[in-house]
Design an enzyme around this catalytic site. Sequence first.
Site, PDB file in Angstrom:
ATOM      1  N   ALA A  57       0.782  -1.261   0.035  1.00 59.42           N
ATOM      2  CA  ALA A  57       0.001   0.027   0.077  1.00 59.42           C
ATOM      3  C   ALA A  57       0.888   1.299  -0.028  1.00 59.42           C
ATOM      4  O   ALA A  57       0.224   2.317   0.105  1.00 59.42           O
ATOM      5  CB  ALA A  57      -1.061   0.178   1.103  1.00 59.42           C
ATOM      6  N   ALA A  58       1.965   1.050   0.029  1.00 57.30           N
ATOM      7  CA  ALA A  58       2.906   2.298  -0.019  1.00 57.30           C
ATOM      8  C   ALA A  58       2.595   3.233  -1.319  1.00 57.30           C
ATOM      9  O   ALA A  58       2.700   4.435  -1.248  1.00 57.30           O
ATOM     10  CB  ALA A  58       4.449   1.849   0.001  1.00 57.30           C
ATOM     11  N   GLY A  59       2.673   2.546  -2.569  1.00 57.18           N
ATOM     12  CA  GLY A  59       2.336   2.867  -4.003  1.00 57.18           C
ATOM     13  C   GLY A  59       0.895   3.734  -3.457  1.00 57.18           C
ATOM     14  O   GLY A  59       0.654   4.888  -4.403  1.00 57.18           O
ATOM     15  N   ASP A  60      -0.087   3.159  -2.951  1.00 55.63           N
ATOM     16  CA  ASP A  60      -1.383   3.532  -2.915  1.00 55.63           C
ATOM     17  C   ASP A  60      -1.488   4.872  -2.240  1.00 55.63           C
ATOM     18  O   ASP A  60      -2.080   5.763  -2.830  1.00 55.63           O
ATOM     19  CB  ASP A  60      -2.099   2.537  -2.457  1.00 55.63           C
TER      20      ASP A  60
END
Length: 309
Positions: free
Chosen positions: A256-259
Amino acid sequence: MKNKDEQNIILVIGSLNMDLVAEVDHIPAVGETILSDSFTTVPGGKGANQACAAGRVAGGCSFIGAIGNDGYGKILQESLQNFQVDTKGLVVKQGKASGMAVVMVNKEGNNSIVVIPGANGALTPEDIASHQKLIEECEILVMQLEIPLETVLYAAKLAKSMGKTVLLDPAPVPEAFPEELYRYIDLIKPNETELERLTGLGTQGEDYISGAAFLRQKGVKNVLVTLGEKGAYFDSETEGKGFVAACPVEAVDTTAAGDAFTAAVAAKLSEGACLREAAEFASRVSSIVVTRKGAQSSIPTREELIFSL
Ligand code: RIB
């Protein structure tokens, strides 16, 4: 962030998945069986993760997506609501299971993910049309590619016809990316692997510079490539080219870092920031996310953001 009529400025259209997460020593090779001593189920899905992060960072967000009429669907809906996401646009697909993702996270915090789309795969252009008001109300539309491409294309085209800003996180990259979609995107945010799959160009050295230029030539006004520990690179119609540094941290789980990065960019742009400022802010938000386990469970609160940024 809300407009003067108290409507959410950011709308996310996309997937919701229940993440079935196993912590592993290493990602198994083909034919290999390994043991895990930690298994959790946590709300995820690229669309829902982005909506939750936008809900927290921008203080509110709208969402259009699909769940099944099952227990996971209820949990996924509740999670969105806990992050100040308006779920008026959530559609229940009878006879479909809610989306699921099998996530393996290794000792370095990196992951391998298999998504079983379920209800996400049944989100149609008609579902978008019946929630057109949410597009009318927003200023920025954020999407990813865990829902049908024809739905993404329909929503992007509709949003552009209304003069909205369209932001696309092209994950996962499909076998055939529809060329027409480039025309409707104001900002695309691939990581290096996604950029390689979109352009056919490499991931060595500074290949991302030519990859970003390739996407600009396709008609995308702004390209923002996330480079992990190396930060991010942008190629923009209005701001030229440049780099944004990453914040050095010890990664525990990059899920979820990219999200969160995408959502934070949208949130900052909605406040009138330029792309560089938005990317710098997003880099700090995702640096917190990677120090925590899980998808939505790793998104910082507003208070944490105020104290740590
Ligand atoms: O980007 C992370 C997400 O990818 C996970 O939450 C998983 O559900 C997949 O959609």
